[in-house]
Design an enzyme around this catalytic site. Sequence first.
Site, PDB file in Angstrom:
ATOM      1  N   SER A 147      -5.030   4.829  -0.815  1.00 29.47           N
ATOM      2  CA  SER A 147      -3.688   4.239  -0.739  1.00 29.47           C
ATOM      3  C   SER A 147      -2.661   5.364  -0.834  1.00 29.47           C
ATOM      4  O   SER A 147      -2.973   6.438  -1.371  1.00 29.47           O
ATOM      5  CB  SER A 147      -3.473   3.291  -1.916  1.00 29.47           C
ATOM      6  OG  SER A 147      -2.111   2.948  -2.051  1.00 29.47           O
ATOM      7  N   TYR A 160      -4.321   0.433 -10.934  1.00 25.60           N
ATOM      8  CA  TYR A 160      -4.530   0.626  -9.486  1.00 25.60           C
ATOM      9  C   TYR A 160      -4.239   2.072  -9.092  1.00 25.60           C
ATOM     10  O   TYR A 160      -5.044   2.721  -8.406  1.00 25.60           O
ATOM     11  CB  TYR A 160      -3.609  -0.344  -8.733  1.00 25.60           C
ATOM     12  CG  TYR A 160      -3.731  -0.298  -7.221  1.00 25.60           C
ATOM     13  CD1 TYR A 160      -4.803  -0.894  -6.577  1.00 25.60           C
ATOM     14  CD2 TYR A 160      -2.748   0.319  -6.445  1.00 25.60           C
ATOM     15  CE1 TYR A 160      -4.905  -0.872  -5.187  1.00 25.60           C
ATOM     16  CE2 TYR A 160      -2.838   0.344  -5.063  1.00 25.60           C
ATOM     17  CZ  TYR A 160      -3.921  -0.255  -4.435  1.00 25.60           C
ATOM     18  OH  TYR A 160      -4.017  -0.227  -3.065  1.00 25.60           O
TER      19      TYR A 160
HETATM   20  C1  BGC Z   1      -0.823  -1.764  -2.165  1.00 27.63           C
HETATM   21  C2  BGC Z   1       0.220  -2.733  -1.702  1.00 27.63           C
HETATM   22  C3  BGC Z   1       1.566  -2.027  -1.548  1.00 27.63           C
HETATM   23  C4  BGC Z   1       1.406  -0.806  -0.676  1.00 27.63           C
HETATM   24  C5  BGC Z   1       2.702  -0.004  -0.546  1.00 27.63           C
HETATM   25  C6  BGC Z   1      -0.844  -0.566  -1.262  1.00 27.63           C
HETATM   26  O1  BGC Z   1      -1.792   0.352  -1.737  1.00 27.63           O
HETATM   27  O2  BGC Z   1      -2.098  -2.408  -2.145  1.00 27.63           O
HETATM   28  O3  BGC Z   1       0.337  -3.795  -2.618  1.00 27.63           O
HETATM   29  O4  BGC Z   1       2.515  -2.901  -0.948  1.00 27.63           O
HETATM   30  O5  BGC Z   1       0.422   0.028  -1.228  1.00 27.63           O
HETATM   31  O6  BGC Z   1       3.293   0.211  -1.792  1.00 27.63           O
END
Ligand code: BGC
Length: 259
Positions: A147, A160
């Site tokens: 991410s 997360y």
């Molecule tokens: C998350 C999303 C978020 C996006 C941008 C992703 O890794 O799962 O919830 O909107 O990042 O911030």
Amino acid sequence: MRLAGKVAVVTGSSQGIGQGIAIRLAQEGAKVVINYRSHPEGAEETLVKVQAAGGECYMSGYSIKADLGVVEDVRYLIEESINHYGTIDILVNNAGIEKHAPFTEVSESDYDAVMNVNLKGVFFASQLIAKHWIETQRPGKIINISSVHEELPFPNFTAYCASKGAMKMLARNLAVELAPYGITVNNVAPGAIETPINTKLLNDPEKLGALLNHIPLGRLGQPQDVAGLVAFLASSDADYITGTTLFVDGGLLWNYQEQ
Ligand code: BGC
């Protein structure tokens, strides 16, 4: 067809980005193993779409719960896939979850749920497949769906972010340790992609508008935006790429603007 004859396991492929990746890899000629934890109907939908794309597909764990947060389930998924297809060439560690809570209110069970799926599952799936590749003297490609939050803070999603930050170092370490065996390890870091993980955001016009203002390309990403990059990394065009993170975020990560 860059992946003709290859076998790809895509974790968490019953919906969202994982589903898009499974379909795209099948379009490139790969045989795809679909994995799901709690959406059998989503896995069924992926299967139908993969078959429509002309791909061959095996629904691993169709009748059992293959929870990537549980190492025994991870082992089952990898072993079943190898039993069915003889080997695996590409592992896409896509399954991931997030839980919203201010840092001071995060429960132990939510912390464990996030870390187990996002980090422990990736760790042990990679370990199991690496052992198989080393024992059978085959090369392989591990692609982790990380991410932008392996770099960027995301208040109220601390577990997360911690899991994604750890995934960055996992990829770097494995890239170095596994390179002598012809195994590459890379991360794909999506920004804001229109998928079920973002349902709340998508239903909140104010938050969505604010986010869109921060995305230089002016739109949310789609699963196929991510899937195209994964297909490239899975192909021989990416043979010399390892230990890196490629962002697919419409420019979100580096968009600081002083108002
Ligand atoms: C998350 C999303 C978020 C996006 C941008 C992703 O890794 O799962 O919830 O909107 O990042 O911030």
